[in-house]
Design an enzyme around this catalytic site. Structure first.
Site, PDB file in Angstrom:
ATOM      1  N   GLU A 210     -57.066 -45.526  83.587  1.00  0.00           N
ATOM      2  CA  GLU A 210     -57.036 -45.350  82.125  1.00  0.00           C
ATOM      3  C   GLU A 210     -56.935 -43.852  81.889  1.00  0.00           C
ATOM      4  OE1 GLU A 210     -57.437 -44.416  78.632  1.00  0.00           O
ATOM      5  OE2 GLU A 210     -59.568 -44.493  79.090  1.00  0.00           O
ATOM      6  N   CYS A 244     -59.464 -39.428  74.312  1.00  0.00           N
ATOM      7  CA  CYS A 244     -58.167 -39.655  74.956  1.00  0.00           C
ATOM      8  C   CYS A 244     -57.129 -40.206  73.987  1.00  0.00           C
ATOM      9  CB  CYS A 244     -58.316 -40.577  76.161  1.00  0.00           C
ATOM     10  SG  CYS A 244     -59.043 -42.180  75.772  1.00  0.00           S
TER      11      CYS A 244
END
Length: 385
Positions: A210, A244
């Site tokens: 991820e 993110c």
């Protein structure tokens, strides 16, 4: 045998003994974890404030409640998720029958990041436990207080043969990755993700990465600009930009650029006051190395708002930058901080030039009421979500 090798050996024997395959066992472990999170809430809030300067509201909303919701959702659906499913085999195999059987991987390694150190350590762990695996969790050394607290909570809740926390720096991660695992889950940067993938390939270990990226925010001016600005400010400056999926840059139609910039400034000051350093709702940069990286990113740029920094407090104020060069670090690298570059466009070709250069973002934001424009962007450019 090293300590890490001993932990892996114990977990492998635990998994092979079959205890974690029991659905009631998995549910009991998740319920115990949820209860521990509730009892440690004040200490979790303090650890997150120490590590990242997070307010209580932000910590509850983006870390604690997120994990608790994940546990609640998992407990509700675990029975159905884990049940086998019948499948047709077709005429060629008649009269055979087939089933999909949900089987855990086994001994898993989770390497977590520092930006949401509680949430991004425990949500993958919840899924792994629910699926019947064992877990070795390596939280970030940069979020030191939260990582230490995670270790205390895990040791209180789980048998170490089921779940263990290993603390340490990059050298510890390297040692962990040198071992053979049944699955690896990593959240972090693209650079480290490549190292993880390479190590996993040595053992043909399946892996989930991820990672981050350059998440664009396209504004064509057809949606209300003040509301657009409010939502961009929330998404960008939450956790001091260290998210993110935060907008990494804005791409606004030229004729609306000045109005959007003014709206962004107004919304920043509504959220954090005229000096974010005095705001209880604004955090700080995680460590000195990242602070200096952000300072370097800002050099020789045209700052149109903010830019205030206080090194001893790791304070980096909300900052807007006008039209940085395409070959600058602000455009080529993920910023991961409270700096928002503002680029402009006139035509779809202008947008294409930027989005083709900064391809495959983790998140993609479009503020528009023009359905044709929205659909054109969604269909033409791949992104995570």
């Amino acid at each position: 045998m090293s300590l890490i090798a001993e932990i892996i050996d114990k977990q492998r024997r635990f998994f092979e003994a079959g205890a974690s395959r029991s659905i009631p066992y998995r549910k009991a472990a998740l319920k115990k974890l949820s209860a521990a999170i509730s009892s440690y809430e004040s200490e979790i809030l303090q650890a997150l404030a120490d590590d990242l300067g997070k307010s209580a509201f932000e910590s509850v909303a983006t870390e604690i409640s997120y994990v608790q919701s994940e546990i609640t959702h998992t407990l509700k659906h675990l029975g159905r998720w884990s049940a086998s499913e019948s499948r047709s085999v077709g005429l060629a195999s008649f009269p055979a029958k087939a089933k999909v059987i949900k089987d855990p991987y086994g001994v898993t390694l989770h390497i977590a990041p520092w930006n949401y150190p509680f949430q991004l350590s425990l949500t993958p762990l919840v899924s792994a436990i629910a699926a019947g695996n064992t877990v070795v969790l390596k939280p970030s050394e940069y979020s030191e207080k939260t990582s230490q607290l995670l270790k205390r909570i895990v040791e209180e809740v789980f048998d170490p043969s089921h779940v263990s926390v290993v603390l340490g720096d990059a050298q510890t991660s390297t040692e962990l990755l040198s071992h053979s695992w049944d699955y690896i889950f990593f959240t972090g940067s693209v650079g480290v993700g490549k190292i993880v993938a390479k190590a996993a390939a040595e053992h043909l270990t399946p892996v989930t990465l991820e990672l981050g990226g350059k998440s664009p925010c396209v504004v064509d001016g057809t949606a209300p600009l003040q509301k657009t600005a409010r939502r961009i400010v929330w998404g960008k400056f939450l956790n001091c930009g260290q998210t993110c999926i935060a907008p990494d840059y804005v791409l606004v139609k030229s004729e609306h650029k000045d109005a959007l910039i003014q709206a962004l400034i107004e919304e920043i000051e509504k959220a954090f006051g005229d000096d974010a350093q005095n705001s209880k709702d604004y955090g700080h940069i995680i460590h000195e190395k990242h602070f200096k990286k952000l300072e370097a990113d800002l050099k020789n740029q045209k700052t149109i708002y903010g830019g205030k920094t206080v090194a001893k407090e790791l304070f980096f104020g909300p900052t807007l930058v006008d039209n940085p060069a395409m070959d600058s670090s602000l455009i080529q690298d993920e910023i991961f901080g409270p700096i928002l570059p503002i680029l402009s466009y006139d035509t779809l070709e202008d947008i294409d030039e930027v989005l083709t250069e900064l391809k495959n973002p983790l998140a993609f934001y479009v503020f528009s009421q023009n359905k044709k424009f929205i659909n054109t962007l969604i269909q033409n450019y791949p992104f995570g979500g």
